[in-house]
Design a protein around this motif. Structure first.
Motif, PDB file in Angstrom:
ATOM      1  N   MET A   1     -27.286   1.917  46.337  1.00  0.00           N
ATOM      2  CA  MET A   1     -26.562   1.018  47.242  1.00  0.00           C
ATOM      3  C   MET A   1     -27.314  -0.294  47.394  1.00  0.00           C
ATOM      4  SD  MET A   1     -27.229   2.405  51.129  1.00  0.00           S
ATOM      5  CE  MET A   1     -26.567   4.032  50.820  1.00  0.00           C
ATOM      6  N   ARG A   2     -26.623  -1.309  47.842  1.00  0.00           N
ATOM      7  CA  ARG A   2     -27.241  -2.603  48.092  1.00  0.00           C
ATOM      8  C   ARG A   2     -28.096  -2.523  49.352  1.00  0.00           C
ATOM      9  NH1 ARG A   2     -21.738  -3.562  46.874  1.00  0.00           N
ATOM     10  NH2 ARG A   2     -21.428  -4.673  44.892  1.00  0.00           N
ATOM     11  N   SER A   3     -29.147  -3.333  49.411  1.00  0.00           N
ATOM     12  CA  SER A   3     -30.019  -3.295  50.576  1.00  0.00           C
ATOM     13  C   SER A   3     -29.254  -3.664  51.844  1.00  0.00           C
ATOM     14  CB  SER A   3     -31.222  -4.234  50.376  1.00  0.00           C
ATOM     15  OG  SER A   3     -30.794  -5.571  50.162  1.00  0.00           O
ATOM     16  N   GLY A   4     -28.344  -4.637  51.739  1.00  0.00           N
ATOM     17  CA  GLY A   4     -27.550  -5.016  52.898  1.00  0.00           C
ATOM     18  C   GLY A   4     -26.670  -3.875  53.386  1.00  0.00           C
ATOM     19  N   GLU A   5     -26.165  -3.081  52.450  1.00  0.00           N
ATOM     20  CA  GLU A   5     -25.339  -1.930  52.825  1.00  0.00           C
ATOM     21  C   GLU A   5     -26.176  -0.910  53.589  1.00  0.00           C
ATOM     22  OE1 GLU A   5     -22.269  -2.161  48.994  1.00  0.00           O
ATOM     23  OE2 GLU A   5     -24.002  -0.803  48.953  1.00  0.00           O
ATOM     24  N   ALA A   6     -27.411  -0.696  53.136  1.00  0.00           N
ATOM     25  CA  ALA A   6     -28.296   0.249  53.815  1.00  0.00           C
ATOM     26  C   ALA A   6     -28.640  -0.247  55.219  1.00  0.00           C
ATOM     27  CB  ALA A   6     -29.566   0.458  53.005  1.00  0.00           C
ATOM     28  N   CYS A   7     -28.870  -1.546  55.354  1.00  0.00           N
ATOM     29  CA  CYS A   7     -29.209  -2.122  56.664  1.00  0.00           C
ATOM     30  C   CYS A   7     -28.070  -1.969  57.667  1.00  0.00           C
ATOM     31  CB  CYS A   7     -29.566  -3.600  56.519  1.00  0.00           C
ATOM     32  SG  CYS A   7     -31.112  -3.914  55.637  1.00  0.00           S
ATOM     33  N   HIS A   8     -26.840  -2.036  57.181  1.00  0.00           N
ATOM     34  CA  HIS A   8     -25.677  -2.012  58.072  1.00  0.00           C
ATOM     35  C   HIS A   8     -25.095  -0.612  58.273  1.00  0.00           C
ATOM     36  CE1 HIS A   8     -25.180  -6.414  56.660  1.00  0.00           C
ATOM     37  NE2 HIS A   8     -25.824  -6.375  57.817  1.00  0.00           N
ATOM     38  N   LEU A   9     -25.677   0.404  57.645  1.00  0.00           N
ATOM     39  CA  LEU A   9     -25.144   1.756  57.784  1.00  0.00           C
ATOM     40  C   LEU A   9     -25.128   2.181  59.248  1.00  0.00           C
ATOM     41  CD1 LEU A   9     -26.726   3.963  54.954  1.00  0.00           C
ATOM     42  CD2 LEU A   9     -24.307   3.388  55.266  1.00  0.00           C
ATOM     43  N   GLY A  10     -23.953   2.593  59.718  1.00  0.00           N
ATOM     44  CA  GLY A  10     -23.873   3.146  61.061  1.00  0.00           C
ATOM     45  C   GLY A  10     -24.228   4.622  61.037  1.00  0.00           C
ATOM     46  N   ARG A  11     -24.594   5.161  62.175  1.00  0.00           N
ATOM     47  CA  ARG A  11     -24.950   6.583  62.219  1.00  0.00           C
ATOM     48  C   ARG A  11     -23.772   7.460  61.828  1.00  0.00           C
ATOM     49  NH1 ARG A  11     -29.492   7.587  66.876  1.00  0.00           N
ATOM     50  NH2 ARG A  11     -30.599   5.614  66.568  1.00  0.00           N
ATOM     51  N   ASP A  12     -22.585   7.028  62.199  1.00  0.00           N
ATOM     52  CA  ASP A  12     -21.399   7.812  61.848  1.00  0.00           C
ATOM     53  C   ASP A  12     -21.065   7.710  60.363  1.00  0.00           C
ATOM     54  OD1 ASP A  12     -21.152   8.553  64.481  1.00  0.00           O
ATOM     55  OD2 ASP A  12     -19.645   7.034  64.966  1.00  0.00           O
ATOM     56  N   ASP A  13     -21.651   6.722  59.685  1.00  0.00           N
ATOM     57  CA  ASP A  13     -21.403   6.573  58.242  1.00  0.00           C
ATOM     58  C   ASP A  13     -22.202   7.572  57.428  1.00  0.00           C
ATOM     59  OD1 ASP A  13     -19.792   4.384  58.857  1.00  0.00           O
ATOM     60  OD2 ASP A  13     -21.451   2.955  58.640  1.00  0.00           O
ATOM     61  N   VAL A  14     -23.243   8.145  58.032  1.00  0.00           N
ATOM     62  CA  VAL A  14     -24.114   9.099  57.333  1.00  0.00           C
ATOM     63  C   VAL A  14     -23.799  10.494  57.859  1.00  0.00           C
ATOM     64  CG1 VAL A  14     -26.488   9.733  56.776  1.00  0.00           C
ATOM     65  CG2 VAL A  14     -25.888   7.323  57.145  1.00  0.00           C
ATOM     66  N   ASP A  15     -23.149  11.292  57.030  1.00  0.00           N
ATOM     67  CA  ASP A  15     -22.766  12.652  57.413  1.00  0.00           C
ATOM     68  C   ASP A  15     -23.698  13.630  56.701  1.00  0.00           C
ATOM     69  OD1 ASP A  15     -21.618  15.121  57.880  1.00  0.00           O
ATOM     70  OD2 ASP A  15     -19.556  14.399  57.715  1.00  0.00           O
TER      71      ASP A  15
ATOM     72  N   SER B   1     -17.792  -3.301  52.413  1.00  0.00           N
ATOM     73  CA  SER B   1     -18.958  -3.961  51.843  1.00  0.00           C
ATOM     74  C   SER B   1     -18.532  -5.188  51.051  1.00  0.00           C
ATOM     75  CB  SER B   1     -19.722  -2.979  50.958  1.00  0.00           C
ATOM     76  OG  SER B   1     -20.924  -3.537  50.500  1.00  0.00           O
ATOM     77  N   LYS B   2     -19.325  -5.554  50.049  1.00  0.00           N
ATOM     78  CA  LYS B   2     -19.038  -6.736  49.245  1.00  0.00           C
ATOM     79  C   LYS B   2     -17.643  -6.626  48.638  1.00  0.00           C
ATOM     80  CE  LYS B   2     -21.340  -9.651  45.807  1.00  0.00           C
ATOM     81  NZ  LYS B   2     -22.495  -9.761  44.879  1.00  0.00           N
ATOM     82  N   PHE B   3     -16.928  -7.735  48.593  1.00  0.00           N
ATOM     83  CA  PHE B   3     -15.549  -7.811  48.102  1.00  0.00           C
ATOM     84  C   PHE B   3     -14.595  -7.009  48.987  1.00  0.00           C
ATOM     85  CE2 PHE B   3     -18.355  -7.762  44.286  1.00  0.00           C
ATOM     86  CZ  PHE B   3     -18.274  -9.109  43.994  1.00  0.00           C
ATOM     87  N   GLY B   4     -15.034  -6.632  50.204  1.00  0.00           N
ATOM     88  CA  GLY B   4     -14.164  -5.915  51.121  1.00  0.00           C
ATOM     89  C   GLY B   4     -13.869  -4.488  50.716  1.00  0.00           C
ATOM     90  N   LYS B   5     -14.706  -3.912  49.829  1.00  0.00           N
ATOM     91  CA  LYS B   5     -14.455  -2.568  49.329  1.00  0.00           C
ATOM     92  C   LYS B   5     -15.248  -1.532  50.124  1.00  0.00           C
ATOM     93  CE  LYS B   5     -14.098  -2.063  44.871  1.00  0.00           C
ATOM     94  NZ  LYS B   5     -14.415  -2.036  43.428  1.00  0.00           N
ATOM     95  N   SER B   6     -14.691  -0.329  50.220  1.00  0.00           N
ATOM     96  CA  SER B   6     -15.381   0.802  50.827  1.00  0.00           C
ATOM     97  C   SER B   6     -15.473   1.919  49.797  1.00  0.00           C
ATOM     98  CB  SER B   6     -14.636   1.296  52.079  1.00  0.00           C
ATOM     99  OG  SER B   6     -14.554   0.272  53.051  1.00  0.00           O
TER     100      SER B   6
END
Length: 312
Positions: A143-157, A168-173
């Motif tokens: 993953m991109r470093s910015g994606e890791a920085c912005h990870l919410g707790r609910d995003d990590v299951d 994330s980048k280009f509006g993609k999930s």
């Protein structure tokens, strides 16, 4: 009379409302508007745009960088011309744009371990734990470093063993699946984080020493210090190792494994593109050209294939 600054602000609001993050283009356009104001200019002209694009704040002479700066103004000028007919759109060919992607620094497994060990020496303890987890997470997920920085707790299951990268980048999930060993490490980090930060100031999974989200811009300085502490040096004439290069390590390692296992790499590249969040497989194909070992494996695969023309 609407000022150039007001129109630029309206333009940025509109672009962001349509999903553009403008992390680079936004500050660049603001800088250009300030450049025009300092010269008393009320309209965008090609000469002003070129002068601003080539007079960079850091004195960069990189032609590709200057061309990208000019692109920011050109796109804005196209929008502005409908509102202000006096606007001039800078020509596309005024600055050369011989784009060249610089090959990434590919950390060896031992170097990744060395980086994580160097992170253990950071203080306070939560900072060390966060950096060790960040480096390991980037290396095993890509993953991109910015994606890791912005990870919410609910995003990590950690029960399902997944991480959801949202908008994330280009509006993609996208959804990433974790190896059991990674889940164990993330659980250990979450336990340490919650013990040391029972009331964090942010809902992100990774936090800094004050319980706030990691700043993707500032962390580059800390990582540079860790590279030095780990004794990692780029070959002469090459770019210094970056945090972002851990993403490249994952991509290259994945393709190398596919080649060595005899998989159909061409057929699987779209899967890797989706995993990495690339807008299309072209960005992933670049690795075949940039990494000599990958290119050698690809050529070897072709040479081992029977000559179809001879068989026909």
């Amino acid at each position: 009379m609407t000022t150039l600054r007001a129109r630029a602000e309206q333009y940025l609001v509109m672009r962001r409302a349509l999903g553009s993050k403008l992390e680079t283009q936004g500050p660049h356009l603001t800088s250009f508007v300030r450049f025009c104001e300092q010269r008393g200019a009320a309209h965008v002209t090609a000469d002003l745009a070129i002068a601003w694009a080539t007079q960079t704040g850091r004195g960069s002479s990189d032609e590709v960088y200057q061309a990208r700066r000019l692109d920011t103004v050109r796109i804005f000028a196209r929008h502005l011309q409908a509102l202000d007919p006096a606007t001039e759109i800078p020509p596309e060919d005024v600055l050369p744009r011989r784009y060249r992607r610089i090959p990434p620094y590919l950390y060896s497994p031992d170097e990744v371990v060395a980086l994580m060990s160097a992170a253990d020496d950071l203080r306070p303890g939560i900072r060390a734990a966060t950096w060790r987890t960040l480096i390991g997470l980037l290396a095993v997920t890509g993953m991109r470093s910015g994606e890791a920085c912005h990870l919410g707790r609910d995003d990590v299951d950690l029960h399902a063993g997944t991480i959801e990268i949202v908008d994330s980048k280009f509006g993609k999930s996208r959804l990433l699946f974790l190896h059991p060993s990674t889940i164990i490490e993330l659980r250990d980090y979450a336990r340490v984080r919650d013990e040391q930060m029972p009331e964090p100031r942010a809902g992100t999974f990774l936090v800094n020493s004050r319980g706030r989200p990691l700043d993707n811009h500032n962390i580059q300085h800390t990582f540079a210090a860790l590279v030095t502490a780990a004794g990692i040096q780029a070959p002469p004439g090459r770019r210094a190792p970056r945090l972002h290069d851990l993403r490249h390590v994952f991509a290259v390692a994945t393709m190398l494994d596919w080649y060595r296992d005899g998989d159909n790499v061409q057929a699987r590249l779209p899967v890797l593109s989706t995993w990495l969040g690339h807008v299309d497989p072209k960005s992933t194909y670049w690795y075949l050209q940039a990494i000599p070992e990958l290119l050698a494996l690809a050529v070897g695969r072709l040479e081992r294939q029977p000559d179809r023309r001879a068989a026909s």
